[in-house]
Design an enzyme around this catalytic site. Structure first.
Site, PDB file in Angstrom:
ATOM      1  N   SER A 124     -27.447  59.263   4.401  1.00 13.31           N
ATOM      2  CA  SER A 124     -27.560  59.881   3.081  1.00 13.31           C
ATOM      3  C   SER A 124     -26.237  60.507   2.655  1.00 13.31           C
ATOM      4  O   SER A 124     -25.528  61.104   3.456  1.00 13.31           O
ATOM      5  CB  SER A 124     -28.639  60.970   3.118  1.00 13.31           C
ATOM      6  OG  SER A 124     -28.676  61.664   1.884  1.00 13.31           O
ATOM      7  N   ARG A 139      -6.080  55.522   1.968  1.00 12.15           N
ATOM      8  CA  ARG A 139      -6.275  55.393   3.418  1.00 12.15           C
ATOM      9  C   ARG A 139      -7.750  55.444   3.789  1.00 12.15           C
ATOM     10  O   ARG A 139      -8.186  54.787   4.724  1.00 12.15           O
ATOM     11  CB  ARG A 139      -5.503  56.475   4.190  1.00 12.15           C
ATOM     12  CG  ARG A 139      -4.008  56.286   4.135  1.00 12.15           C
ATOM     13  CD  ARG A 139      -3.587  54.951   4.773  1.00 12.15           C
ATOM     14  NE  ARG A 139      -2.187  54.695   4.551  1.00 12.15           N
ATOM     15  CZ  ARG A 139      -1.709  53.828   3.661  1.00 12.15           C
ATOM     16  NH1 ARG A 139      -2.510  53.135   2.891  1.00 12.15           N
ATOM     17  NH2 ARG A 139      -0.427  53.634   3.536  1.00 12.15           N
ATOM     18  N   GLU A 172      -8.999  52.117   3.135  1.00 17.90           N
ATOM     19  CA  GLU A 172      -8.495  51.252   4.201  1.00 17.90           C
ATOM     20  C   GLU A 172      -9.323  51.430   5.478  1.00 17.90           C
ATOM     21  O   GLU A 172      -9.654  50.444   6.153  1.00 17.90           O
ATOM     22  CB  GLU A 172      -7.024  51.584   4.472  1.00 17.90           C
ATOM     23  CG  GLU A 172      -6.374  50.702   5.503  1.00 17.90           C
ATOM     24  CD  GLU A 172      -4.901  51.040   5.709  1.00 17.90           C
ATOM     25  OE1 GLU A 172      -4.150  50.099   5.986  1.00 17.90           O
ATOM     26  OE2 GLU A 172      -4.522  52.225   5.593  1.00 17.90           O
TER      27      GLU A 172
END
Length: 159
Positions: free
Chosen positions: A126, A100, A103
Site C-alpha cells: 500500500s 536515481r 533507475e
C-alpha cells in the site's frame, strides 16, 4: 461569503512556492516545520510540496509557524485540500536525485516484486497505509542515504 474567506482557492503550486520562499527567507528546516505541525517530517514535507493534505489543526500550525502574513489563511486552506497526486510525474524526472529512484525501480523493480510475492503472496504494498523515513548513515567511505519504506500488504482478491 464572509470577509475572511479567500476570493479564490490558492493552487497547490502557489502554496508550495510561498512555503518554500518563507522557509528559505526565515532559514527554517523541515524538522522545524514538522515539529510545529506535530506530524511526521516526511508527511509534512509531502503536504507542503502539494502531494498530501494536512488536517486543519496541523495546517494552521504550519501556516502560523511560517509567518506568512496576509497569505497565511490561504496557505492553511490549501494545505487541507486533497491533492492531485503525482500530476507532475507524467514523464521521468530529469532531476538527478529523483531520476536515481526511477533507475532503482527500472533495475530492481522486478526483483522487489518477486521477493514481495514470494514472502507475502500475490498482492501489492500500500502507498496509502505507508511510512517513509530518510536517514543519514555514517560510513568511512562517505555518508550513505538510508531510505526506509513500509506499507501494508494488500492481497489481491480472487473470485
Amino acid at each position: 461569503m464572509s470577509d475572511s474567506a479567500p476570493a479564490a482557492l490558492m493552487s497547490k503550486v502557489e502554496m508550495t512556492e510561498l512555503i518554500m520562499a518563507s522557509k528559505f527567507i526565515q532559514q527554517k528546516t523541515w524538522k522545524d516545520i514538522s515539529a510545529a505541525a506535530g506530524m511526521s517530517e516526511v508527511f509534512v514535507v509531502s503536504a507542503c510540496l502539494g502531494q498530501n493534505s494536512l488536517p486543519a489543526e496541523a495546517a494552521a500550525k504550519v501556516a502560523g509557524f511560517l509567518d506568512l502574513g496576509n497569505r497565511a489563511k490561504d496557505v492553511e486552506i490549501a494545505l487541507q485540500l486533497p491533492p492531485k497526486k503525482g500530476q507532475e510525474a507524467e514523464t521521468v524526472s530529469k532531476d538527478p536525485l529523483i531520476y536515481r529512484f526511477f533507475e532503482i525501480i527500472y533495475v530492481y523493480g522486478d526483483t522487489i516484486k518477486e521477493l514481495i510475492h514470494e514472502e507475502f503472496g500475490d498482492g501489492i504494498m500500500s502507498a496509502i497505509d505507508f511510512d517513509l523515513k530518510v536517514d543519514r548513515e555514517e560510513n568511512p567511505k562517505g555518508d550513505r542515504v538510508k531510505v526506509s519504506m513500509t506499507g501494508k500488504f494488500l492481497k489481491y482478491n480472487q473470485w
